[in-house]
Design a protein around this motif. Structure first.
Motif, PDB file in Angstrom:
ATOM      1  N   ASN A   1       1.204 -13.703   5.800  1.00 41.98           N
ATOM      2  CA  ASN A   1      -0.108 -13.198   5.381  1.00 41.98           C
ATOM      3  C   ASN A   1      -1.108 -13.345   6.526  1.00 41.98           C
TER       4      ASN A   1
ATOM      5  N   GLU B   1      -0.469 -13.561   9.729  1.00 40.13           N
ATOM      6  CA  GLU B   1      -0.177 -12.646  10.836  1.00 40.13           C
ATOM      7  C   GLU B   1      -0.652 -11.235  10.512  1.00 40.13           C
ATOM      8  N   LEU B   2      -0.434 -10.837   9.243  1.00 37.06           N
ATOM      9  CA  LEU B   2      -0.851  -9.502   8.819  1.00 37.06           C
ATOM     10  C   LEU B   2      -2.370  -9.367   8.903  1.00 37.06           C
TER      11      LEU B   2
ATOM     12  N   ALA C   1      -3.439  -9.126  12.505  1.00 39.33           N
ATOM     13  CA  ALA C   1      -3.141  -7.812  13.085  1.00 39.33           C
ATOM     14  C   ALA C   1      -4.167  -6.779  12.637  1.00 39.33           C
ATOM     15  N   VAL C   2      -4.429  -6.777  11.333  1.00 41.60           N
ATOM     16  CA  VAL C   2      -5.325  -5.765  10.766  1.00 41.60           C
ATOM     17  C   VAL C   2      -6.761  -5.953  11.275  1.00 41.60           C
TER      18      VAL C   2
ATOM     19  N   ARG D   1      -7.125  -5.325  15.068  1.00 40.23           N
ATOM     20  CA  ARG D   1      -7.043  -3.892  15.377  1.00 40.23           C
ATOM     21  C   ARG D   1      -8.431  -3.265  15.355  1.00 40.23           C
TER      22      ARG D   1
ATOM     23  N   GLN E   1      -4.918  -5.329   1.886  1.00 39.34           N
ATOM     24  CA  GLN E   1      -4.831  -3.881   2.059  1.00 39.34           C
ATOM     25  C   GLN E   1      -5.032  -3.584   3.546  1.00 39.34           C
ATOM     26  N   THR E   2      -3.944  -3.208   4.217  1.00 42.93           N
ATOM     27  CA  THR E   2      -4.011  -3.068   5.679  1.00 42.93           C
ATOM     28  C   THR E   2      -5.002  -2.005   6.139  1.00 42.93           C
ATOM     29  N   ARG E   3      -5.173  -0.963   5.339  1.00 44.99           N
ATOM     30  CA  ARG E   3      -6.020   0.145   5.806  1.00 44.99           C
ATOM     31  C   ARG E   3      -7.497  -0.118   5.590  1.00 44.99           C
TER      32      ARG E   3
ATOM     33  N   THR F   1       3.745 -11.019  -3.156  1.00 50.04           N
ATOM     34  CA  THR F   1       3.504 -11.450  -1.779  1.00 50.04           C
ATOM     35  C   THR F   1       4.477 -10.781  -0.798  1.00 50.04           C
TER      36      THR F   1
ATOM     37  N   HIS G   1       3.837  -7.872   2.132  1.00 46.47           N
ATOM     38  CA  HIS G   1       4.250  -7.936   3.538  1.00 46.47           C
ATOM     39  C   HIS G   1       4.962  -6.653   3.944  1.00 46.47           C
TER      40      HIS G   1
ATOM     41  N   ILE H   1       4.683  -3.654   2.649  1.00 48.15           N
ATOM     42  CA  ILE H   1       3.729  -2.548   2.734  1.00 48.15           C
ATOM     43  C   ILE H   1       2.827  -2.709   3.961  1.00 48.15           C
ATOM     44  N   GLY H   2       2.324  -3.936   4.155  1.00 46.28           N
ATOM     45  CA  GLY H   2       1.391  -4.196   5.250  1.00 46.28           C
ATOM     46  C   GLY H   2       2.021  -3.961   6.612  1.00 46.28           C
ATOM     47  N   PHE H   3       3.207  -4.551   6.818  1.00 45.51           N
ATOM     48  CA  PHE H   3       3.815  -4.462   8.148  1.00 45.51           C
ATOM     49  C   PHE H   3       4.362  -3.066   8.440  1.00 45.51           C
TER      50      PHE H   3
ATOM     51  N   ASP I   1       3.079  -0.465   7.353  1.00 46.48           N
ATOM     52  CA  ASP I   1       1.852   0.283   7.606  1.00 46.48           C
ATOM     53  C   ASP I   1       1.417   0.098   9.066  1.00 46.48           C
ATOM     54  N   LEU I   2       1.508  -1.147   9.525  1.00 47.81           N
ATOM     55  CA  LEU I   2       1.143  -1.424  10.915  1.00 47.81           C
ATOM     56  C   LEU I   2       2.079  -0.687  11.868  1.00 47.81           C
TER      57      LEU I   2
END
Lengths: 152, 553
Positions: free
Chosen positions: A25, A27-28, A31-32, A35, A119-121, B345, B349, B351-353, B355-356
């Motif tokens: 989590n 790391e994600l 990254a997001v 960015r 939510q990455t976006r 969880t 991960h 979906i997130g990764f 996506d990246l």
């Protein structure tokens, strides 16, 4: 800051402390957020969080409320009790499954909450907007009571 | 009697001529024969009420021989309680106020037993002054009275039994029920106490209810030698009584009986079906309190208790099963919640990764880009399914909709239709919408109701063949609104109608796939939370789902 140029075109880059025990989590989130040009500070638990806050004053704290040992809610309460950390902007990261987490987060003194998973976006933009949305209030009143009410 | 008859004969001779005397002789001889053989007790009595003569029947009734009886006063063999009445009647007879009297009274036989008699006393010669005689005739009514008494007692017993039955079935709480039966039986049968014992696992007896003072309930009764015989007898299904309980049984049962002053005990087994469950014990402080007749009474009371025990046990079992089902349901919901949370969880991960990665997709080969897109699509589907499970679990956690807003059903339906316009057009479906004649305003959560209609519409559009038909009809019937959605797709077999909502239908039905089960389950739950229903109605062609909502919800 690496990658800061992207966000710099549309807005400010902020220092964001992510308090989260799950390394993926973390790391994600890193990254997001990076960015979009934000600076990411990491803490895996309450102790690391306090250590960082003794040296830095982040624009925003993303606080996982399910931390090992002292949980995020307790940590938030303690931050609100200290003069040095009272005015920090804290957003709780709650789990959808845990009914009542949102209410508990606000009661503990969080300024807002977001539901995991990340939510990455949208996370980076949301975080920036949240900081900007609270900044004028911070300047004008210098009291977190007011912007807590706004957040809720 | 004979001697007296001779005296009379002598006097008659002096008074009458020879012929008359002979006729009288014959009459008296016949009378004597009748008196000797009749069942009626006959005596002559003097003015003091003393027996002058008696016939064999009377002597048999009272148990005295001729000499003993002669000279006895009626006061000697009349029950004291009946004496007052007879004294008064006798005095009236003597005073000339009446010629005769009738009385049903109790005699006391020589041995002390009671005899019921119907007595007639008449003056024989009113002109004889102090020497006048009375004739007393007695019919033995003891048998008749006893039969009446038994009948009355039986009626009384049936009444008590009825009351006990009512009490036994008035409550399903076993402890309360047993206690009430003990109370009622103690009073009705004039006992010093009534106890109900239940056999416990180790074949010992546990006191379940009692009206005896100073007795702790629930305590297992220590099985002493005497009690062991009782337990054995009860297990062999025989009721029994002991009319001579000694005052010094050297164990706890004995101490208990001594405290309560117990002299007679009757115990009858209590059955459920063929199985002995325990015993009813009637306890008296009189010795020789019970007779064999009481055994049958006690058996009937025990039967009533057995029936009530059975009801109480069934009720208790039902409660237990209901409680277990509730717990299972809670565990299931809790399990789903935790599982969904745990899955969330790692799925986040993925979906997130991915996506990246897709943000840097230009670095990948075209094939890898396609694979990445598949993985992302699958993760998104999984997330949607989990979201739906979450929603469903949340819906099952509620009792009813938390907030009820005013809503116009037609506009809810029309909003949903608007959402699906493109898909309906795309599949060239004919849409028939039949709005209601009257307003259909009700209360509820418009978002949730719209979700139900969307699920049903989605389902209908999915299964209607291209160029087929979908029909929506909104009606009001008897305080209910009904929204029926029909499609011209394959029919749902009748035996599948019950399963279609539990997410099992996909296996058996080609017409259902892709999580339709979860959606329908959710739609039905929303209907229930609104106090309504979602049913699949049997139709010849296609499928017709009907959502009903209470009009004044």
């Amino acid at each position: 800051v690496p990658g800061a140029k992207k966000h710099a075109e549309v807005g400010m880059a902020y220092a964001i402390l992510v308090v989260e025990d799950n390394p993926l989590n973390l790391e994600l989130a890193r990254a997001v957020l990076e960015r979009d040009g934000h600076e990411v500070l990491e803490a895996h638990d309450a102790t690391e969080c306090m250590l960082i806050l003794s040296q830095r004053r982040p624009d925003l704290i993303l606080m996982d409320i399910q931390l090992p040992g002292k949980d995020g809610l307790q940590l938030t309460r303690e931050l609100r009790d200290r003069e040095a950390t009272r005015h920090l902007l804290i957003v709780a990261m709650t789990s959808y499954a845990m009914v009542g987490d949102e209410r508990r987060a606000l009661e503990a003194g969080c300024d807002g909450y977001l539901t995991k998973p990340i939510q990455t976006r949208t996370l980076a933009g949301w975080a920036a907007a949240f900081v900007e949305g609270h900044r004028p209030t911070l300047i004008e009143t210098a009291g977190h009571t007011v912007h807590r009410e706004q957040a809720s | 009697m004979r001697e007296h008859a001779e005296k009379r004969t002598g006097r008659s001779r002096r008074l009458s001529d020879q012929q008359t005397a002979e006729a009288l002789d014959q009459t008296e001889a016949r009378l004597e024969a009748v008196l000797a053989w009749t069942d009626t007790g006959v005596s002559t009595t003097d003015a003091d009420g003393r027996v002058v003569q008696s016939n064999p029947a009377l002597r048999a009734m009272l148990g005295y021989n001729e000499e003993e009886l002669q000279g006895m006063s009626f006061t000697d063999f009349t029950h004291p309680e009946d004496l007052g009445v007879e004294h008064a009647l006798f005095a009236e007879l003597m005073a000339g106020k009446r010629d005769q009297y009738h009385l049903e009274k109790r005699y006391i036989r020589k041995g002390g037993e009671i005899l019921w008699g119907r007595l007639t006393v008449a003056l024989v010669d009113a002109t004889a002054g102090e020497r006048r005689l009375m004739v007393a005739m007695v019919e033995d009514m003891t048998q008749q009275m006893r039969a009446d008494e038994i009948l009355r007692a039986e009626e009384q017993f049936q009444k008590v039994l009825m009351q006990l039955s009512i009490l036994a079935n008035a409550t399903l709480d076993m402890d309360v029920m047993l206690r009430q039966i003990c109370d009622a039986a103690t009073g009705a049968f004039g006992m010093s106490g009534v106890c109900i014992f239940l056999l416990d696992g180790s074949a010992g007896l546990t006191l379940a209810a009692s009206t005896l003072p100073n007795v702790a309930l629930g305590s297992a009764v220590p099985v002493a030698a005497d009690a062991l015989a009782t337990v054995r007898s009860i297990q062999q299904r025989r009721p029994l009584y002991n009319n001579q309980i000694p005052a010094d049984i050297p164990d706890e049962v004995g101490a208990l009986m001594a405290r309560a002053g117990v002299r007679s005990v009757l115990a009858a087994p209590i059955f459920i079906g063929d199985t002995v469950q325990g015993a009813l014990a009637l306890v008296s402080d009189e010795s020789n309190r019970f007779t064999d007749a009481d055994l049958s009474d006690a058996r009937q009371v025990a039967q009533v208790i057995g029936g009530a025990l059975r009801n109480a046990q069934l009720y208790r079992q039902e409660q237990t099963v209901a409680e277990r089902l509730r717990q299972m349901e809670q565990q299931r919901t809790g399990f789903l919640r935790i599982m969904a949370h745990e899955l969330r969880t790692p799925l986040g991960h993925i979906i997130g990764f991915t996506d990246l990665v897709s943000a840097e997709a230009s670095l990948l080969s075209e094939r890898s880009q396609r694979y990445l897109a598949h993985a992302q699509a699958a993760a998104a589907t999984l997330q949607a399914l989990m979201q739906r499970s979450f929603d469903l679990v949340a819906l099952y956690g509620e009792e009813h909709v938390a907030q009820r807003d005013q809503m116009l059903l037609t506009s809810v339906v029309e909003t949903a239709l608007e959402t699906y316009r493109e898909r309906i057009l795309g599949k060239r479906l004919e849409l028939r919408y039949v709005p209601p004649i009257h307003q259909v305003a009700t209360r509820g959560q418009p978002e949730q109701v719209r979700q139900v209609i969307e699920i049903l519409l989605d389902n209908a559009i999915k299964f209607a063949p291209a160029g087929g038909m979908v029909e929506i009809e909104v009606t009001r019937v008897d305080g209910e609104f009904a929204i029926a959605i029909w499609d011209s797709g394959p029919a749902v077999p009748a035996d599948m109608a019950d399963h279609i909502f539990v997410g099992q239908a996909e296996d058996a039905l080609t017409r259902h796939h892709g999580g339709a089960g979860l959606s329908l389950l959710m739609a039905r739950r929303i209907a229930e939370l609104h106090g309504g229903q979602l049913t699949l109605e049997p139709v010849e062609r296609g499928a017709r789902f009907v959502l009903t909502l209470p009009a004044d919800a």
